[in-house]
Design a protein around this motif. Structure first.
Motif, PDB file in Angstrom:
ATOM      1  N   ALA A 146      -0.992   4.487   9.512  1.00 15.46           N
ATOM      2  CA  ALA A 146      -1.978   3.941   8.579  1.00 15.46           C
ATOM      3  C   ALA A 146      -2.594   5.046   7.717  1.00 15.46           C
ATOM      4  O   ALA A 146      -2.843   4.849   6.518  1.00 15.46           O
ATOM      5  CB  ALA A 146      -3.065   3.203   9.356  1.00 15.46           C
ATOM      6  N   GLY A 184       3.276  -1.979   8.021  1.00 18.60           N
ATOM      7  CA  GLY A 184       2.203  -1.971   9.011  1.00 18.60           C
ATOM      8  C   GLY A 184       2.647  -1.403  10.340  1.00 18.60           C
ATOM      9  O   GLY A 184       3.812  -1.512  10.733  1.00 18.60           O
ATOM     10  N   TYR A 187      -0.905  -4.891   4.558  1.00 14.71           N
ATOM     11  CA  TYR A 187       0.181  -4.807   5.535  1.00 14.71           C
ATOM     12  C   TYR A 187       0.771  -6.183   5.831  1.00 14.71           C
ATOM     13  O   TYR A 187       0.073  -7.203   5.798  1.00 14.71           O
ATOM     14  CB  TYR A 187      -0.340  -4.166   6.816  1.00 14.71           C
ATOM     15  CG  TYR A 187      -1.008  -2.834   6.550  1.00 14.71           C
ATOM     16  CD1 TYR A 187      -0.265  -1.671   6.425  1.00 14.71           C
ATOM     17  CD2 TYR A 187      -2.391  -2.755   6.382  1.00 14.71           C
ATOM     18  CE1 TYR A 187      -0.874  -0.459   6.149  1.00 14.71           C
ATOM     19  CE2 TYR A 187      -3.014  -1.536   6.101  1.00 14.71           C
ATOM     20  CZ  TYR A 187      -2.251  -0.393   5.985  1.00 14.71           C
ATOM     21  OH  TYR A 187      -2.854   0.797   5.697  1.00 14.71           O
ATOM     22  N   THR A 213      -0.197   5.846   4.921  1.00 12.07           N
ATOM     23  CA  THR A 213      -0.199   4.817   3.885  1.00 12.07           C
ATOM     24  C   THR A 213      -1.437   4.936   3.005  1.00 12.07           C
ATOM     25  O   THR A 213      -1.365   4.801   1.775  1.00 12.07           O
ATOM     26  CB  THR A 213      -0.130   3.419   4.515  1.00 12.07           C
ATOM     27  OG1 THR A 213       1.030   3.333   5.353  1.00 12.07           O
ATOM     28  CG2 THR A 213      -0.031   2.340   3.445  1.00 12.07           C
TER      29      THR A 213
END
Length: 332
Positions: A212, A205, A235, A215
């Motif tokens: 983000a 995270g 996360y 990911t």
């Protein structure tokens, strides 16, 4: 009366003999034409060295041979790990570096940590004074460490000519490592068509929106690798959803057979917290998976292609950060 013979007289293949030398054979003298040819050739050579005004022309200069260039050693690969208080983290990273060395013998591979473990990155760079180095972050997205800590460390080491590679993710090799760890944890390809199956991609995270985004892109790539099985990023800190929240949301949709994929490079506090939330066996961190070693070398080679570099003492980081973004999103 006899007729004259029509046969030519036989000529002896031997050269004429000198009667005054006791019958020994000698070399025949050149003919007049041969002597004139030799004299003419020598005279032409001499005249070519004389200009029209009667002065001698300078002899042509010959270039000295080019100096022999010895092959230079490639830049050092500095793997930049985050660091962890978990003793397994350092052992895992060292095992990964051994795999990298096995893949490319002769390459100088070193380790530097951002925090918590030795050697710290500034100490590693201090040992490379006067050398070239490529910093390859053992990090999975474009977060604070990649955007700020690594360029700052490079700028603080003016004696080292430094290039910074992109983070490891997103990339197909990284997805392959995640998939391999899932299979080790019990993932069955037969589950791909089940409406009860799903995967939670557990990551550390970051408050950085680019992290983000990276990911989420990895989650989409993993879903494709799994044949369309839903993959939800979750996360351990800084942002939502958390791993337990993602598991509850999937269960509410009827996805009761869920797996937790570890999106961590090494064991640590966040990886342990994500594994403890898994309903069954969670996948191990990516660690020394063979695809990880190949990906580190791939990012190293990309950086050597001139995509991103930090000159000694440079403080203009904006162009480097833009290059990081384009490199991280580039296809393999």
């Amino acid at each position: 009366m006899t007729e004259p013979s029509t046969q030519q007289p036989c000529r002896s293949p031997l050269p004429p003999t000198d009667t005054h030398s006791g019958g020994r054979s000698t070399v025949p003298l050149d003919t007049t034409a041969q002597l004139l040819t030799r004299v003419t050739a020598q005279l032409s050579t001499q005249l070519s060295l004389v200009s029209r005004n009667g002065t001698r022309r300078p002899l042509p200069r010959t270039r000295p041979p080019a100096p022999l260039r010895l092959p230079t050693a490639p830049p050092t690969l500095v793997v930049v790990a985050h660091g962890s208080r978990d003793p397994q983290a350092l052992r895992t990273v060292l095992a990964l570096l051994d795999r990298v060395r096995d893949l490319r013998p002769g390459l100088d591979v070193r380790l530097g940590h951002i925090e918590l473990n030795r050697p710290l990155l500034p100490d590693t760079l201090d040992g490379l004074r006067g050398a070239d180095a490529v910093l390859v972050p053992l990090l999975l997205g474009r977060g604070h460490h990649v955007k700020h800590d690594l360029p700052a460390a490079a700028a603080a080491a003016p004696a080292v000519r430094t290039r910074i590679a992109a983070p490891l993710g997103p990339h197909p090799l990284l997805v392959e490592a995640v998939y391999g760890r899932l299979v080790e944890a019990g993932w069955d390809p037969a589950d791909q068509g089940s409406h009860r199956t799903a995967v939670v991609l557990a990551a550390a995270g970051s408050r950085d929106p680019d992290s983000a985004q990276d990911t989420r892109r990895t989650a989409r790539m993993l879903a494709e690798r799994l044949g369309g099985v839903p993959v939800v990023p979750a996360y351990a800190s800084a942002t939502t959803p958390t791993v337990p929240a993602a598991l509850r949301a999937l269960a509410a949709r009827g996805r009761h057979r869920t797996f937790v994929a570890s999106y961590f490079t090494a064991p640590g506090r966040f990886a342990s917290a994500a594994a403890s939330a898994a309903p069954g066996t969670a996948a191990l961190p990516l660690g020394a998976h063979p695809a990880m070693a190949r990906l580190l070398l791939h990012r190293y080679d990309q950086a050597l292609g001139g995509v991103l570099s930090v000159r000694p003492g440079s403080r203009a980081l904006a162009p480097h950060l833009a290059a990081l973004s384009s490199l991280a999103m580039a296809p393999p």
